[in-house]
Design an enzyme around this catalytic site. Structure first.
Site, PDB file in Angstrom:
ATOM      1  N   HIS A   1       0.843  -1.204   0.000  1.00 45.98           N
ATOM      2  CA  HIS A   1       0.000   0.000   0.000  1.00 45.98           C
ATOM      3  C   HIS A   1       0.880   1.256   0.000  1.00 45.98           C
ATOM      4  CE1 HIS A   1      -3.391   2.598   1.476  1.00 45.98           C
ATOM      5  NE2 HIS A   1      -2.363   3.263   1.990  1.00 45.98           N
ATOM      6  N   GLU A   2       1.872   1.289   0.887  1.00 46.16           N
ATOM      7  CA  GLU A   2       2.746   2.459   0.967  1.00 46.16           C
ATOM      8  C   GLU A   2       3.583   2.614  -0.299  1.00 46.16           C
ATOM      9  OE1 GLU A   2       2.314   4.604   3.210  1.00 46.16           O
ATOM     10  OE2 GLU A   2       0.989   3.367   4.440  1.00 46.16           O
TER      11      GLU A   2
ATOM     12  N   HIS B   1       2.047   4.710  -3.084  1.00 52.51           N
ATOM     13  CA  HIS B   1       2.194   6.162  -2.977  1.00 52.51           C
ATOM     14  C   HIS B   1       3.472   6.630  -3.674  1.00 52.51           C
ATOM     15  CE1 HIS B   1      -1.258   6.451  -0.445  1.00 52.51           C
ATOM     16  NE2 HIS B   1      -0.717   5.828   0.583  1.00 52.51           N
TER      17      HIS B   1
ATOM     18  N   GLU C   1      -5.686   6.958  -1.322  1.00 52.04           N
ATOM     19  CA  GLU C   1      -5.616   5.805  -0.428  1.00 52.04           C
ATOM     20  C   GLU C   1      -6.387   4.613  -1.002  1.00 52.04           C
ATOM     21  OE1 GLU C   1      -3.657   5.625   2.070  1.00 52.04           O
ATOM     22  OE2 GLU C   1      -3.076   7.743   2.115  1.00 52.04           O
TER      23      GLU C   1
END
Length: 423
Positions: free
Chosen positions: A278-279, A282, A358
């Site tokens: 997930h990170e 970004h 997100e």
């Protein structure tokens, strides 16, 4: 007139507070919609009765404190102007030194000190609340140290910005907002570059991930995503909180992927890999840079509106507010008040953009890891550790939530699980 304006301001704040108390405690419904009952997003399936009750209580009080704190800041600055404290701060500063820069520093320390005292009770209530519900594990001395670091960092930042800002006002009464914005671009980028290596370590200890086996798995995931990562950092947070978190901070060569040690202690490797994926999204989709661009565009609009509103307020209420000229540093509380109002008004838009990013990161992470069970259980554990509401009320979601609600996140993952069950 001054006394009447002060009474009206306090009355307006009280009515505002009563509205949000009624909204959060008596009107808003945080129950899971019927169609999600019994699903993996339904908190009754992964929280026990006590956790459900505590989550509901904690969320309501915490949300009320949020909605009270920012308008209280506006009330503080308004009363500082209305009752002549800003004028007094300037008089004390002028009598203390003949040097203009030192006068500005003295004025700022008085304003900052009074603001710290005024907001301290709400900050302490918030800290005490998190201790009561076992979210925070931080001793008072440690919390107070962080509060003082915040104070001096904010003071130091404004000590750089304010003299430049008021110098620009005197040089160009009609264009100071534009020149100030242009100067803010390199300053913002510089501060973001420093954040992970200078500012964050003032609060916590950072070090490379100790679990080398896990680090190897994370770096393999980063390599799969074409991310030139060499280290994953962990931060010592267990002495301060029971909450879980991971984030990406910084830009350029100082960019870091950071895991809280609480996350490492409570999640298994597969759950952590999902969070890391997930990170990584970004980084891959350059969300940080899009965020900076959006912030700079909004700050341009915000400074222009602040310029217009300050001029209007001084023309209309200058006598009552003890401000004769926008370019006088006595107008600084008005600048802070208007800027804070605009930031609050813009938060539904900025939060919406953040929630979109997100959501993209969640989808990216599940496509990369393809482990829906680990993904769903990681979000369930995040909910449990922070006593978060799975389905927050609408106004809370609009003004507070930079991430999608856990109802949205877990239900999306459950749909993915159903869709790919037979593959």
């Amino acid at each position: 007139m001054v006394r009447k304006m002060g009474v009206y301001a306090v009355l307006a704040f009280c009515l505002y507070g009563l509205f949000f108390y009624w909204y959060l405690f008596h009107f808003a419904d945080a129950a899971v919609p019927f169609e999600f009952e019994g699903s993996k997003a339904d908190p009754i399936t992964f929280l026990n009765g006590r956790e459900l009750s505590l989550s509901e209580e904690y969320s309501k009080v915490r949300n009320l404190l949020f909605f009270l704190s920012t308008p209280f800041e506006w009330l503080f600055y308004f009363l500082i102007l209305l009752f002549g404290f800003s004028k007094a701060f300037k008089r004390w500063a002028d009598s203390s030194s003949k040097y203009k820069l030192l006068q500005t520093a003295i004025y700022l320390i008085w304003l900052s000190f009074f603001a710290f005292l005024a907001t301290f009770p709400l900050n302490y209530i918030s800290y005490s609340l998190s201790k009561t519900y076992h979210i925070s594990t931080q001793p008072f001395a440690s919390w107070m140290k962080d509060e003082l670091i915040d104070f001096w960092l904010n003071y130091g930042t404004w000590l750089i910005i304010v003299p430049v800002l008021y110098w620009l006002m005197k040089k160009s009464q009609k264009r100071w907002w534009l020149y100030g914005w242009l100067l803010s671009i390199p300053f913002t980028l510089f501060m973001m570059f420093l954040q992970p290596v200078v500012i964050d370590p003032l609060y916590n200890d950072f070090y490379p991930l100790k679990n080398k086996e896990l680090e190897t798995k994370i770096l393999a995931l980063a390599d799969k995503a074409d991310i030139p990562a060499q280290h994953v950092f962990e931060v010592n947070m267990a002495d301060k909180t029971n909450s879980l978190n991971a984030y990406v901070a910084g830009i350029g060569s100082n960019a870091r992927i950071v895991l809280w040690d609480t996350t490492l202690n409570r999640l298994n490797d597969n759950q952590i890999l999902f969070i890391m994926a997930h990170e990584m999204c970004h980084y891959v989709e350059k969300h940080i840079y899009f965020g900076i661009a959006g912030y700079l565009l909004l700050s341009l609009l915000g400074l222009y509106l602040t310029y217009r509103l300050m001029n209007w307020a001084v023309r209309r209420y200058g006598n009552e507010l003890k401000i004769t000229d926008v370019r006088d540093i006595r107008s600084l509380p008005l600048f802070f008040m208007i800027l804070s109002m605009l930031l609050f008004a813009a938060s539904p838009l900025t939060n919406l953009a953040s929630r979109y990013q997100e959501t993209r990161a969640d989808k990216y992470a599940i496509e990369m890891t393809k482990n829906s069970e680990a993904a769903i259980t990681s979000f369930q554990e995040l909910t449990r550790s922070g006593l978060s509401q799975v389905n927050p009320p609408l106004l809370v979601k609009l003004f507070r939530y930079t991430h999608p609600s856990m109802l949205d996140r877990i239900s999306m993952l459950e749909e993915y699980e159903i869709k790919h069950r037979n593959e």
